[in-house]
Design a protein around this motif. Structure first.
Motif, PDB file in Angstrom:
ATOM      1  N   LEU A   1      13.323   3.336  -0.217  1.00 23.73           N
ATOM      2  CA  LEU A   1      11.880   3.376   0.654  1.00 23.73           C
ATOM      3  C   LEU A   1      11.703   5.011   1.027  1.00 23.73           C
ATOM      4  N   LEU A   2      10.213   5.172   0.621  1.00 27.56           N
ATOM      5  CA  LEU A   2       9.752   6.431   1.050  1.00 27.56           C
ATOM      6  C   LEU A   2       9.487   6.673   2.539  1.00 27.56           C
ATOM      7  N   ILE A   3      10.390   7.541   3.169  1.00 26.42           N
ATOM      8  CA  ILE A   3      10.244   7.587   4.541  1.00 26.42           C
ATOM      9  C   ILE A   3       9.305   8.766   5.019  1.00 26.42           C
ATOM     10  N   GLU A   4       9.115   9.822   3.981  1.00 33.41           N
ATOM     11  CA  GLU A   4       8.217  10.990   4.727  1.00 33.41           C
ATOM     12  C   GLU A   4       7.739  11.674   3.487  1.00 33.41           C
ATOM     13  N   THR A   5       6.813  12.599   3.336  1.00 36.30           N
ATOM     14  CA  THR A   5       6.390  13.508   2.190  1.00 36.30           C
ATOM     15  C   THR A   5       6.389  14.843   2.934  1.00 36.30           C
ATOM     16  N   LEU A   6       7.100  15.512   2.266  1.00 37.75           N
ATOM     17  CA  LEU A   6       7.066  17.012   2.428  1.00 37.75           C
ATOM     18  C   LEU A   6       6.063  17.951   1.952  1.00 37.75           C
ATOM     19  N   HIS A   7       5.598  18.895   2.259  1.00 32.81           N
ATOM     20  CA  HIS A   7       4.454  19.445   1.349  1.00 32.81           C
ATOM     21  C   HIS A   7       4.931  20.946   1.343  1.00 32.81           C
ATOM     22  N   PRO A   8       5.911  21.288   0.577  1.00 34.46           N
ATOM     23  CA  PRO A   8       6.184  22.796   0.422  1.00 34.46           C
ATOM     24  C   PRO A   8       5.299  23.323  -0.566  1.00 34.46           C
ATOM     25  N   GLU A   9       5.140  24.656  -0.662  1.00 32.78           N
ATOM     26  CA  GLU A   9       4.513  25.723  -1.668  1.00 32.78           C
ATOM     27  C   GLU A   9       4.223  24.887  -2.976  1.00 32.78           C
TER      28      GLU A   9
END
Length: 166
Positions: A144-152
């Motif tokens: 399950l997708l629990i979060e989306t990070l947004h690194p460079e």
């Protein structure tokens, strides 16, 4: 050898039981992730693989998919560090890599399943991964997708799978 031949009778082994795979995996890591393991990157592929061979440590662990001639086809690791591990401590599926000549034959799914089993055997109640490329593979295995990070480098999905108790 083509995938038709090599991708039959695949076995998954701990790197410690397949030490001859070390040089091949090191080369693959450098080729696949040059920004990390390349000459100007901060990582050391050999050192990361060797850490998986240290006796008495729970993590890291490295698994290798081998053909019937013990030739490496792919690999996956379990670690306690990964992008997102500061937010969600535990066992992280990392370094999932199937050599380009052997992709689309189910080896990646076998490696993910083996990592899930290994994490469960080690006593972890869940397993996590951070990926931008293996989304469909982990979703097919009920992560399950629990979060989306947004690194460079771009969006990175954090996925979790609860490991069922026996």
């Amino acid at each position: 050898m083509s995938c038709d031949q090599a991708c039959q009778n695949v076995t998954i082994a701990a790197l410690g039981n397949a030490p001859a795979a070390m040089d091949t995996l090191e080369t693959w890591f450098i080729d696949e992730w040059p920004g990390w393991y390349g000459p100007d990157g901060p990582g050391d592929a050999r050192q990361d693989l060797e850490k998986c061979l240290q006796p008495g440590t729970r993590l890291p662990r490295c698994l290798v998919a081998l053909d019937s001639g013990d030739r490496p086809l792919g690999t996956v690791s379990l670690r306690d560090t990964s992008p997102g591990s500061d937010l969600y401590p535990g066992a992280w599926l990392t370094a999932l890599l199937v050599h380009r000549d052997f992709r689309k034959a189910g080896i990646g799914a076998e490696l993910v399943a083996a990592a899930e089993r290994q994490a469960k055997q080690l006593g972890f109640p869940e397993i996590l991964t951070a990926t931008a490329t293996a989304r469909s593979l982990v979703l097919k295995r009920d992560w399950l997708l629990i979060e989306t990070l947004h690194p460079e480098t771009g969006p990175l999905g954090i996925y979790r799978k609860t490991l069922e108790a026996d």
